[in-house]
Design a protein around this motif. Structure first.
Motif, PDB file in Angstrom:
ATOM      1  N   PHE A  20      29.526 -49.482  18.957  1.00 26.84           N
ATOM      2  CA  PHE A  20      28.460 -48.606  19.438  1.00 26.84           C
ATOM      3  C   PHE A  20      28.782 -48.010  20.812  1.00 26.84           C
ATOM      4  O   PHE A  20      28.177 -47.022  21.218  1.00 26.84           O
ATOM      5  CB  PHE A  20      27.128 -49.365  19.509  1.00 26.84           C
ATOM      6  N   ARG A  21      29.756 -48.600  21.500  1.00 28.29           N
ATOM      7  CA  ARG A  21      30.160 -48.032  22.784  1.00 28.29           C
ATOM      8  C   ARG A  21      30.716 -46.620  22.619  1.00 28.29           C
ATOM      9  O   ARG A  21      30.587 -45.777  23.513  1.00 28.29           O
ATOM     10  CB  ARG A  21      31.200 -48.937  23.445  1.00 28.29           C
ATOM     11  N   LEU A  22      31.355 -46.363  21.479  1.00 31.54           N
ATOM     12  CA  LEU A  22      31.903 -45.026  21.238  1.00 31.54           C
ATOM     13  C   LEU A  22      30.786 -43.995  21.096  1.00 31.54           C
ATOM     14  O   LEU A  22      30.888 -42.872  21.601  1.00 31.54           O
ATOM     15  CB  LEU A  22      32.775 -45.027  19.988  1.00 31.54           C
ATOM     16  N   THR A  23      29.708 -44.363  20.418  1.00 30.19           N
ATOM     17  CA  THR A  23      28.591 -43.419  20.288  1.00 30.19           C
ATOM     18  C   THR A  23      27.923 -43.197  21.632  1.00 30.19           C
ATOM     19  O   THR A  23      27.421 -42.103  21.909  1.00 30.19           O
ATOM     20  CB  THR A  23      27.560 -43.921  19.261  1.00 30.19           C
ATOM     21  N   SER A  24      27.900 -44.218  22.468  1.00 30.11           N
ATOM     22  CA  SER A  24      27.297 -44.058  23.795  1.00 30.11           C
ATOM     23  C   SER A  24      28.105 -43.098  24.659  1.00 30.11           C
ATOM     24  O   SER A  24      27.553 -42.383  25.495  1.00 30.11           O
ATOM     25  CB  SER A  24      27.190 -45.410  24.492  1.00 30.11           C
ATOM     26  N   ALA A  25      29.427 -43.092  24.469  1.00 33.75           N
ATOM     27  CA  ALA A  25      30.284 -42.221  25.282  1.00 33.75           C
ATOM     28  C   ALA A  25      30.297 -40.787  24.775  1.00 33.75           C
ATOM     29  O   ALA A  25      30.651 -39.874  25.528  1.00 33.75           O
ATOM     30  CB  ALA A  25      31.703 -42.777  25.301  1.00 33.75           C
ATOM     31  N   ALA A  26      29.950 -40.568  23.515  1.00 34.22           N
ATOM     32  CA  ALA A  26      30.045 -39.236  22.921  1.00 34.22           C
ATOM     33  C   ALA A  26      29.159 -38.246  23.678  1.00 34.22           C
ATOM     34  O   ALA A  26      28.044 -38.576  24.096  1.00 34.22           O
ATOM     35  CB  ALA A  26      29.660 -39.284  21.453  1.00 34.22           C
ATOM     36  N   GLU A  27      29.637 -37.027  23.817  1.00 29.53           N
ATOM     37  CA  GLU A  27      28.955 -36.015  24.611  1.00 29.53           C
ATOM     38  C   GLU A  27      28.383 -34.875  23.779  1.00 29.53           C
ATOM     39  O   GLU A  27      27.718 -33.991  24.317  1.00 29.53           O
ATOM     40  CB  GLU A  27      29.921 -35.438  25.648  1.00 29.53           C
TER      41      GLU A  27
ATOM     42  N   SER B 222      39.222 -48.780  26.778  1.00 36.33           N
ATOM     43  CA  SER B 222      37.918 -48.450  27.339  1.00 36.33           C
ATOM     44  C   SER B 222      37.541 -47.047  26.879  1.00 36.33           C
ATOM     45  O   SER B 222      38.389 -46.268  26.409  1.00 36.33           O
ATOM     46  CB  SER B 222      37.953 -48.516  28.861  1.00 36.33           C
ATOM     47  N   VAL B 223      36.263 -46.716  27.047  1.00 36.83           N
ATOM     48  CA  VAL B 223      35.811 -45.401  26.600  1.00 36.83           C
ATOM     49  C   VAL B 223      36.334 -44.278  27.488  1.00 36.83           C
ATOM     50  O   VAL B 223      36.137 -43.103  27.175  1.00 36.83           O
ATOM     51  CB  VAL B 223      34.270 -45.334  26.546  1.00 36.83           C
ATOM     52  N   GLU B 224      37.027 -44.598  28.546  1.00 36.23           N
ATOM     53  CA  GLU B 224      37.688 -43.563  29.330  1.00 36.23           C
ATOM     54  C   GLU B 224      38.917 -43.026  28.602  1.00 36.23           C
ATOM     55  O   GLU B 224      39.351 -41.896  28.857  1.00 36.23           O
ATOM     56  CB  GLU B 224      38.106 -44.122  30.693  1.00 36.23           C
ATOM     57  N   TYR B 225      39.466 -43.811  27.681  1.00 32.33           N
ATOM     58  CA  TYR B 225      40.665 -43.414  26.940  1.00 32.33           C
ATOM     59  C   TYR B 225      40.373 -43.177  25.458  1.00 32.33           C
ATOM     60  O   TYR B 225      41.032 -42.331  24.838  1.00 32.33           O
ATOM     61  CB  TYR B 225      41.753 -44.479  27.092  1.00 32.33           C
ATOM     62  N   SER B 226      39.431 -43.920  24.914  1.00 35.50           N
ATOM     63  CA  SER B 226      38.961 -43.635  23.558  1.00 35.50           C
ATOM     64  C   SER B 226      37.595 -42.976  23.704  1.00 35.50           C
ATOM     65  O   SER B 226      36.556 -43.642  23.701  1.00 35.50           O
ATOM     66  CB  SER B 226      38.870 -44.917  22.733  1.00 35.50           C
TER      67      SER B 226
ATOM     68  N   GLU C  51      39.455 -45.941  15.740  1.00 35.82           N
ATOM     69  CA  GLU C  51      39.617 -45.717  17.160  1.00 35.82           C
ATOM     70  C   GLU C  51      40.746 -44.722  17.407  1.00 35.82           C
ATOM     71  O   GLU C  51      40.685 -43.927  18.355  1.00 35.82           O
ATOM     72  CB  GLU C  51      39.918 -47.026  17.897  1.00 35.82           C
ATOM     73  N   GLY C  52      41.748 -44.729  16.540  1.00 37.09           N
ATOM     74  CA  GLY C  52      42.889 -43.828  16.717  1.00 37.09           C
ATOM     75  C   GLY C  52      42.492 -42.368  16.689  1.00 37.09           C
ATOM     76  O   GLY C  52      43.023 -41.563  17.463  1.00 37.09           O
ATOM     77  N   VAL C  53      41.557 -41.981  15.793  1.00 39.28           N
ATOM     78  CA  VAL C  53      41.172 -40.567  15.746  1.00 39.28           C
ATOM     79  C   VAL C  53      40.410 -40.174  17.003  1.00 39.28           C
ATOM     80  O   VAL C  53      40.515 -39.026  17.476  1.00 39.28           O
ATOM     81  CB  VAL C  53      40.353 -40.248  14.476  1.00 39.28           C
ATOM     82  N   VAL C  54      39.650 -41.114  17.573  1.00 40.18           N
ATOM     83  CA  VAL C  54      38.946 -40.821  18.825  1.00 40.18           C
ATOM     84  C   VAL C  54      39.956 -40.680  19.964  1.00 40.18           C
ATOM     85  O   VAL C  54      39.887 -39.752  20.777  1.00 40.18           O
ATOM     86  CB  VAL C  54      37.917 -41.921  19.144  1.00 40.18           C
ATOM     87  N   ARG C  55      40.899 -41.611  20.002  1.00 34.36           N
ATOM     88  CA  ARG C  55      41.934 -41.556  21.043  1.00 34.36           C
ATOM     89  C   ARG C  55      42.770 -40.281  20.901  1.00 34.36           C
ATOM     90  O   ARG C  55      43.150 -39.659  21.908  1.00 34.36           O
ATOM     91  CB  ARG C  55      42.819 -42.793  20.951  1.00 34.36           C
ATOM     92  N   ALA C  56      43.058 -39.871  19.685  1.00 34.53           N
ATOM     93  CA  ALA C  56      43.840 -38.658  19.468  1.00 34.53           C
ATOM     94  C   ALA C  56      43.123 -37.450  20.058  1.00 34.53           C
ATOM     95  O   ALA C  56      43.739 -36.598  20.714  1.00 34.53           O
ATOM     96  CB  ALA C  56      44.091 -38.458  17.976  1.00 34.53           C
ATOM     97  N   TYR C  57      41.820 -37.372  19.831  1.00 39.46           N
ATOM     98  CA  TYR C  57      41.065 -36.245  20.389  1.00 39.46           C
ATOM     99  C   TYR C  57      41.040 -36.318  21.912  1.00 39.46           C
ATOM    100  O   TYR C  57      41.199 -35.299  22.596  1.00 39.46           O
ATOM    101  CB  TYR C  57      39.634 -36.235  19.832  1.00 39.46           C
ATOM    102  N   ASP C  58      40.874 -37.527  22.465  1.00 42.91           N
ATOM    103  CA  ASP C  58      40.872 -37.705  23.914  1.00 42.91           C
ATOM    104  C   ASP C  58      42.191 -37.228  24.518  1.00 42.91           C
ATOM    105  O   ASP C  58      42.215 -36.602  25.589  1.00 42.91           O
ATOM    106  CB  ASP C  58      40.630 -39.166  24.255  1.00 42.91           C
ATOM    107  N   ARG C  59      43.278 -37.511  23.848  1.00 42.60           N
ATOM    108  CA  ARG C  59      44.589 -37.115  24.384  1.00 42.60           C
ATOM    109  C   ARG C  59      44.730 -35.595  24.436  1.00 42.60           C
ATOM    110  O   ARG C  59      45.342 -35.048  25.370  1.00 42.60           O
ATOM    111  CB  ARG C  59      45.708 -37.737  23.551  1.00 42.60           C
TER     112      ARG C  59
ATOM    113  N   GLY D  73      33.279 -47.780  32.618  1.00 43.52           N
ATOM    114  CA  GLY D  73      33.210 -46.513  31.891  1.00 43.52           C
ATOM    115  C   GLY D  73      32.016 -46.414  30.977  1.00 43.52           C
ATOM    116  O   GLY D  73      31.592 -45.311  30.629  1.00 43.52           O
ATOM    117  N   ASP D  74      31.477 -47.541  30.527  1.00 42.23           N
ATOM    118  CA  ASP D  74      30.256 -47.525  29.714  1.00 42.23           C
ATOM    119  C   ASP D  74      29.079 -47.236  30.641  1.00 42.23           C
ATOM    120  O   ASP D  74      28.911 -47.888  31.667  1.00 42.23           O
ATOM    121  CB  ASP D  74      30.033 -48.877  29.035  1.00 42.23           C
TER     122      ASP D  74
END
Length: 829
Positions: free
Chosen positions: A528-535, A494-498, A457-465, A683-684
């Protein structure tokens, strides 16, 4: 009239073409009874022993300068020629490598011709030769035109030439459509003749055998152990029916290399194969070209081109068919989990507790171009030293890998910070680390992040930041991150931040995970929520029988459930899939993506344990697809998000959020989304549909809006599918599932393709807990069917007028029963 010749399509232009006057029924009018009007002044007075033309009449003069005969060349087949008389007039059109005069000639859709690619595109143009039927007619000229949007003449495009010439031009196409090539002789300008052409995208020539229609699985990536066939569909190339050809498999060459040397050297064990294009379709035109493994070398990958040599002369010529040059015609992969060709070196260094790193790199890096960087961020309670297997493996294939200490204890924010600063610190230190061995050898614009657990989750959050909060680094930016991959990630935020945003995203997860277990019992583990948020392009590799710590060397064994794979088999899978993933996104090796785009049930890296059950979920970048139904915008199940009308002939259909309703996996009628963990919270936004069928035929049909019925520009139809866990029908089926997909055009032509032979939908992992029964969270797989498969099944289907896309269920179409969820019915480019 038309004359068929072996290897060509010959159209003769003569008097039989339409005229503005009624042709003579008897040919030229002739009067011949000895000299006419002897001694009387006439047109022959100065033309003794000659034939002269007077107002279209051929006048034959005797030796005394008197008229011997007058022949009226009014017949549409002839014109008058001085010193010859009435001569046949017309033009022949020869389409090279065409035998069937009743069919238009095929031209593959290619890029537009420019000065830079003209020589290469000439090979893809269809040659046509124009010449006069009668060399005696030297006056006038040959003229030709090509009419058709997206078609051009690649050589001799001026459209005219002397009457005595023999001119060859090339018909080239850069979009799908039809064209008419016509020519005439100016001596008989009212005459014309034409040849038809049609263009379409040429699907791959390489394929694997299927036991049912369309009889082949056209593919561009193979394992070395696969039998590789080539295929032509006779319906697409009807003009070539009956022609012989040689099939060559050659080492892949660039376009410029083909231009410099068009020689064909077959590299298969059996050598070139000869065949004849037969009627019937793809089944009748399959050729086994690689019954023995092709040589791939130490990189465990090699590209090959395919050429159909219709000249039978051992070289690539215009009018032959080729797949290659731009990209390999097909690619063969070896054992991706074995070590690569480079010896590896490694070292540790530290700039402080949370700046401690272990680095893996190729020993011969000083001889290499700058290589992508892979960063590994470990999970909570884990160590940066636990990923030697992956660091050494990727380094052996030419990558630099850095694993760092990760401050995961306080939470995701600190984990993301350590990923951000360690990447920057490493790039800042390249000139001094190990005496500068990596200086100038790391490409800081191609960075891949891999994180495990909280690090995932940290690498996703890092990119979001970097994207949302404008976090800046000194030595790289968000644009330099080419891939983010999470292994069994938590999702505390939430997927708004990660949020993976627009970076290609990958999820690796194990269904037997005893820590980040992925069930609906806790929102913080529903990865799987992370894959759902991916654009952007998104892929999931979901492994049954794999726990949390099989992805590292030394974490405790927490795997829970049956058929466990163990650490060694899991790490072989991880090595193979991560090599393919990094190659695809960091090195631009598109064939490697096939391990994610195709069903793992039908195609996976070779040499892995046969017991591994793997579900592959793939969703393309939205810019590369059009959603027939994403289930996002229209809650009414009879109306698709695209506006298509939906007909439901299935049972228990419900469209809603893909979120389990009660936090456990016990099947209840009140919870139709049982087992869904793709959405849950603010956010989901992921919605889908669930339904079932039982021992009878059923279907769902999307009637496309009239303005969206031309789907010819697309290459694939895809849908994501999961079986409903612990449902009575799923339990009774007790195995993988499949169904069929149909296209129906406005004329009622129907083409049906079953995807089962190419990989089926996995049965939910039979893990108990989190409620009664057995079966874990719903695991989606992606079904992708080439649109050319529908044409290969029924060549009468018109892709420009597709009225209906239909899913067909039941024993005639696949599994006799099923309870499934679907999402994202897409057309992909």
């Amino acid at each position: 009239m038309t004359i068929a010749r072996h290897g060509t399509l010959l159209v003769l232009l003569g008097a039989s073409a339409c005229l503005s006057r009624e042709p003579s029924k008897t040919g030229p009018t002739s009067t011949d009874s000895g000299a006419l009007d002897v001694g009387v002044p006439d047109e022959c007075d100065d033309a003794a022993n000659a034939t002269i033309c007077v107002d279209g009449v051929a006048v034959e003069c005797d030796g005394l300068g008197d008229v011997l005969t007058r022949n009226d060349c009014a017949d549409s087949a002839t014109v008058c020629v001085d010193n010859s008389g009435c001569e046949e007039c017309g033009v022949s059109l020869v389409v090279h490598h065409a035998a069937n005069t009743d069919a238009s000639a095929f031209v593959a859709v290619r890029p537009q011709v420019t000065d830079d690619n003209r020589e290469w595109e000439t090979f893809h143009a269809r040659p046509v030769t124009i010449q006069s039927l009668n060399p005696a007619i030297t006056d006038g000229a040959l003229e030709w035109t090509l009419l058709g949007d997206g078609f051009t003449l690649i050589d001799n495009a001026s459209g005219s030439a002397p009457a005595s010439a023999s001119v060859t031009t090339g018909v080239h196409a850069h979009q799908r459509g039809e064209a008419l090539f016509s020519a005439r002789h100016t001596a008989c300008p009212e005459l014309s003749s034409a040849v038809g052409f049609h263009s379409d995208v040429q699907p791959p020539f390489s394929a694997r055998i299927r036991p049912s229609a369309p009889w082949v699985e056209r593919a561009e990536t193979f394992n070395q152990e696969d039998d590789i066939h080539t295929v032509l569909h006779s319906g697409r190339h009807t003009d070539r029916l009956g022609l012989r050809y040689d099939v060559y498999v050659v080492n892949s060459k660039s376009a410029s290399e083909w231009v410099d040397d068009p020689t064909l050297t077959d590299v298969t064990a059996s050598g070139r194969n000869q065949a004849r294009l037969a009627t019937g379709g793809s089944k009748e035109n399959r050729t086994l070209v690689s019954g023995e493994p092709l040589a791939i070398g130490p990189t465990q990958t090699a590209g090959f081109d395919v050429v159909y040599d219709f000249d039978l002369n051992g070289r690539l010529d215009p009018g032959d068919l080729i797949m290659g040059g731009d990209e390999p015609g097909f690619t063969v992969m070896g054992d991706l989990h074995v070590a690569g060709p480079h010896e590896t070196e490694e070292f540790q260094h530290s700039g402080g507790t949370w700046y401690t790193q272990k680095v893996y790199y190729p020993a011969d890096i000083d001889a290499m171009a700058p290589t992508p960087l892979v960063v590994i961020s470990h999970g909570n309670g884990h160590s940066y030293l636990w990923y030697d297997y992956l660091g050494r493996h990727l380094a052996s294939y030419g990558y630099v890998v850095m694993s760092h200490t990760n401050l995961t204890g306080p939470g995701i924010e600190t984990a993301s910070t350590t990923t951000l600063v360690n990447t920057d610190f490493f790039l800042a230190m390249l000139d001094v680390l190990e005496d500068g061995v990596l200086a100038g050898r790391v490409d800081d614009q191609r960075i891949a992040w891999i994180g495990h657990s909280r690090g995932g989750e940290g690498v996703v959050r890092a990119y979001d930041r970097m994207v949302d909060e404008y976090y800046t680094n000194d030595h790289y930016s968000a644009e330099d991150i080419v891939l983010v991959s999470s292994i069994a990630p938590t999702i505390f935020y939430s997927v708004e931040y990660s949020d993976p945003h627009d970076v290609p995203y990958h999820l690796f997860a194990g269904a037997a995970d005893g820590d980040v277990h992925g069930s609906p019992a806790s929102t913080g583990v529903q990865y799987f929520r992370l894959t759902s948020a991916a654009e952007s392009a998104t892929q999931t590799t979901y492994l049954q029988g794999v726990g949390h710590n099989e992805f590292n060397c030394c974490g405790f064994d927490d795997a829970t459930g049956p058929a466990q794979l163990g650490r060694s088999a899991t790490q072989d899978i991880a090595k193979a899939y991560y090599l393919a993933l990094v190659r695809a996104y960091a090195s631009g090796h598109s064939p490697s993506l096939d391990y994610f785009r195709r069903s793992a049930d039908g195609f996976r890296p070779q040499g892995l344990t046969a017991d591994a059950v793997i579900a592959n979920e793939y969703r393309p970048d939205p810019t590369g697809s059009w959603a027939i139904d994403s289930f996002q915008d229209e809650p009414d199940p009879t109306i698709a998000s695209s506006g298509a009308s939906v007909s439901l002939d299935v049972d228990a259909a419900v469209e809603d959020w893909l979120a389990d309703g009660n936090g456990n996996l016990t099947d209840r009628d009140s919870d139709p989304m049982n087992g869904m963990t793709q959405a849950c919270c603010a956010g989901d936004e992921n919605r889908g549909m669930v339904f079932e069928w039982y021992n009878e035929s059923a279907s769902i049909a999307w009637e496309l809006p009239v303005e969206d019925r031309d789907i010819s520009a697309f290459s694939w139809l895809s849908v994501r599918v999961a079986q409903g866990t612990r449902h009575a029908i799923t339990n009774e089926l007790d195995g993988p599932l499949d169904f069929s997909i149909s296209l129906i055009d406005e004329m009622g032509e129907r083409a049906t393709v079953g995807f089962g032979p190419q990989g089926r939908i996995t049965q939910p992992y039979q893990r108990s807990g989190n409620g009664s029964g057995a079966g874990w969270s719903n695991e989606f797989s992606t079904v992708r069917v080439r649109l050319s498969d529908f044409y290969d099944t029924n060549g009468l289907i018109d892709p420009t007028l597709v009225a209906t896309v239909q899913f067909d269920f039941g024993s005639d179409y696949g599994s006799p029963m099923g309870r499934i969820g679907i999402d994202d019915v897409l057309l992909e480019y």
